[in-house]
Design a protein around this motif. Structure first.
Motif, PDB file in Angstrom:
ATOM      1  N   LEU A  56      40.792  35.720  45.555  1.00  0.00           N
ATOM      2  CA  LEU A  56      39.617  34.886  45.849  1.00  0.00           C
ATOM      3  C   LEU A  56      39.995  33.482  46.292  1.00  0.00           C
ATOM      4  CD1 LEU A  56      36.882  35.612  43.137  1.00  0.00           C
ATOM      5  CD2 LEU A  56      36.843  36.203  45.564  1.00  0.00           C
ATOM      6  N   THR A  57      40.848  32.801  45.528  1.00  0.00           N
ATOM      7  CA  THR A  57      41.164  31.395  45.815  1.00  0.00           C
ATOM      8  C   THR A  57      42.486  31.216  46.556  1.00  0.00           C
ATOM      9  OG1 THR A  57      42.216  31.142  43.642  1.00  0.00           O
ATOM     10  CG2 THR A  57      39.865  30.629  43.792  1.00  0.00           C
ATOM     11  N   PHE A  62      48.141  33.493  53.003  1.00  0.00           N
ATOM     12  CA  PHE A  62      48.913  34.253  52.026  1.00  0.00           C
ATOM     13  C   PHE A  62      48.215  35.549  51.620  1.00  0.00           C
ATOM     14  CE2 PHE A  62      50.135  29.746  51.006  1.00  0.00           C
ATOM     15  CZ  PHE A  62      51.433  29.835  51.525  1.00  0.00           C
ATOM     16  N   GLY A  63      47.221  35.960  52.399  1.00  0.00           N
ATOM     17  CA  GLY A  63      46.570  37.231  52.152  1.00  0.00           C
ATOM     18  C   GLY A  63      45.318  37.181  51.298  1.00  0.00           C
ATOM     19  N   GLY A  64      44.833  35.967  50.984  1.00  0.00           N
ATOM     20  CA  GLY A  64      43.640  35.839  50.167  1.00  0.00           C
ATOM     21  C   GLY A  64      42.414  35.477  50.984  1.00  0.00           C
ATOM     22  N   PHE A  65      41.378  34.996  50.305  1.00  0.00           N
ATOM     23  CA  PHE A  65      40.127  34.621  50.973  1.00  0.00           C
ATOM     24  C   PHE A  65      39.960  33.115  51.113  1.00  0.00           C
ATOM     25  CE2 PHE A  65      39.241  38.817  49.143  1.00  0.00           C
ATOM     26  CZ  PHE A  65      38.747  39.489  50.260  1.00  0.00           C
ATOM     27  N   GLY A  66      40.728  32.340  50.360  1.00  0.00           N
ATOM     28  CA  GLY A  66      40.666  30.888  50.473  1.00  0.00           C
ATOM     29  C   GLY A  66      39.334  30.299  50.046  1.00  0.00           C
ATOM     30  N   TYR A 111      55.533  34.805  46.575  1.00  0.00           N
ATOM     31  CA  TYR A 111      54.747  35.493  45.553  1.00  0.00           C
ATOM     32  C   TYR A 111      53.247  35.587  45.809  1.00  0.00           C
ATOM     33  CZ  TYR A 111      59.068  35.045  42.871  1.00  0.00           C
ATOM     34  OH  TYR A 111      60.355  35.114  42.458  1.00  0.00           O
ATOM     35  N   LEU A 112      52.645  34.607  46.459  1.00  0.00           N
ATOM     36  CA  LEU A 112      51.188  34.626  46.600  1.00  0.00           C
ATOM     37  C   LEU A 112      50.650  35.872  47.312  1.00  0.00           C
ATOM     38  CD1 LEU A 112      50.227  30.883  47.237  1.00  0.00           C
ATOM     39  CD2 LEU A 112      49.769  32.282  45.209  1.00  0.00           C
TER      40      LEU A 112
END
Length: 375
Positions: A56-57, A62-66, A111-112
């Motif tokens: 989510l954050t 890095f593959g997330g939603f920001g 890692y993220l």
């Protein structure tokens, strides 16, 4: 100023509630909490790869939603409502937050993406066995070498430390505290599961014996590891406060439901003044706690400068509100509230455990008093 949820956050809460209603029932919780890992791997895969909760954050690069931190606060409230048993709090609210705050790009890049996908899980290893983090009498140390560092020491009360893939370990380097990214499978690292009263949230003790670390494993590049640990703790306090609000509200709802249907002396027990007042007091505590948690969530998204005070206020009040509501829930249910099959005792144990987690209400109030200029 509006501390309500926007359209996207409301949709997240609704989808999370629907999923948790089916996948975090009392029966499911009772089953997984009796395992050493404390969670179902298939459920973890679902929430990470299908629902994307772990990312989510995390920034999109890095593959997330920001998304802003307030989205995580909204999700944690729903998780608290259903006592979701999984290493989400340790991996996302502790491990991921620490990596997001660090100023060394190497650990983030390494890692993220894996944390966002759920492929790996992380946790923060900070408290010492004495209970006092990095105390002078019992310290974890990282000795600097020509190639990096050598880590020695021990940590206790590490959330999900026995199942995490990545340990973010605080250690003393000369006269400063720094944070290091340590592969849990590294030679010299041993983790031992530690049973606690709250079986829905697992803990472990971890030993480090001559663990060799590279220079890139250090999260901070500017001797501000202590600040990094503290900001991680503050952000986690906000998430925990939101979880406590959701759990407290569930206790209120179940108490009212039971009071409306339990007949005593020919009438619902909810018609008696003593029960009415208990439920009314619970509602006041829940709503006040919600205000504190939502405000802290807004601060975490908009202004880290105001985070220390907001986090302390939210954690201290929400901890006690949840504890009181969980205790009253058992009292209102009477004898059935003490049975193993009923969920009431699970909420009480979680309330007791989370009350001490990340600092007791008394410790947070002491910080607030210092902020007010009182010694």
């Amino acid at each position: 100023m509006n501390f309500g949820w926007n359209t996207e956050q409301t949709a997240l809460k609704e989808s999370a509630r629907k999923f948790l209603e089916n996948n975090s029932t009392t029966e499911h919780t009772l089953a997984v909490m009796q395992t050493e890992s404390g969670f179902a791997p298939s459920t973890w895969t679902q929430i990470c790869s299908e629902l994307g909760w772990a990312g989510l954050t995390i920034p999109e690069e890095f593959g997330g939603f920001g998304l802003p931190y307030s989205f995580l606060v909204a999700l944690m409230e729903e998780m608290g409502r259903f006592l979701f048993s999984a290493p989400f709090f340790s991996s996302v609210c502790l491990g991921t937050n620490a990596l997001l705050l660090c100023d060394n790009p190497s650990p983030k890049e390494a890692y993220l993406p894996q944390l966002a996908s759920g492929e790996k899980r992380a946790t923060l290893a900070h408290p010492e066995p004495t209970g006092a983090p990095n105390s002078k009498s019992d310290e974890t140390r990282a000795e600097k070498t020509s190639h990096g560092y050598v880590l020695n020491g021990s940590k206790a009360f590490v959330l999900d430390g026995h199942t995490a893939d990545l340990l973010l370990v605080s250690a003393r380097v000369d006269n400063t505290i720094e944070l290091f990214a340590v592969d849990a499978n590294s030679e010299g690292v041993t983790a031992q599961y530690t049973p606690t009263m709250d079986q829905t949230r697992k803990q472990a003790a971890i030993e480090f014996k001559n663990v060799v670390l590279s220079s890139d494993s250090r999260l901070s590049s500017s001797d501000n590891g202590a600040r990094l640990v503290e900001q991680t703790r503050q952000l986690a306090c906000v998430a925990l406060a939101a979880e406590q609000v959701g759990a407290a509200e569930r206790c209120l709802e179940k108490s009212v439901e039971y009071a409306q249907t339990r007949i005593q002396f020919g009438r619902p027990i909810g018609s008696f003044q003593a029960i009415k007042h208990k439920c009314a007091d619970m509602m006041v505590q829940v709503e006040a706690a919600r205000s504190a948690a939502y405000y802290a969530g807004w601060v975490a998204s908009e202004s880290l400068d105001d985070l220390p005070l907001a986090a302390a206020q939210a954690k201290s009040y929400c901890s006690e509100a949840f504890y009181r509501c969980a205790a009253e829930n058992i009292q209102i249910h009477g004898g059935i509230g003490f049975t193993w099959e009923h969920e009431a005792h699970l909420y009480f144990k979680r309330a007791q455990g989370s009350k001490a987690l990340l600092g007791t209400p008394e410790e947070h109030r002491a910080f607030i008093a210092t902020h007010l200029g009182l010694s």
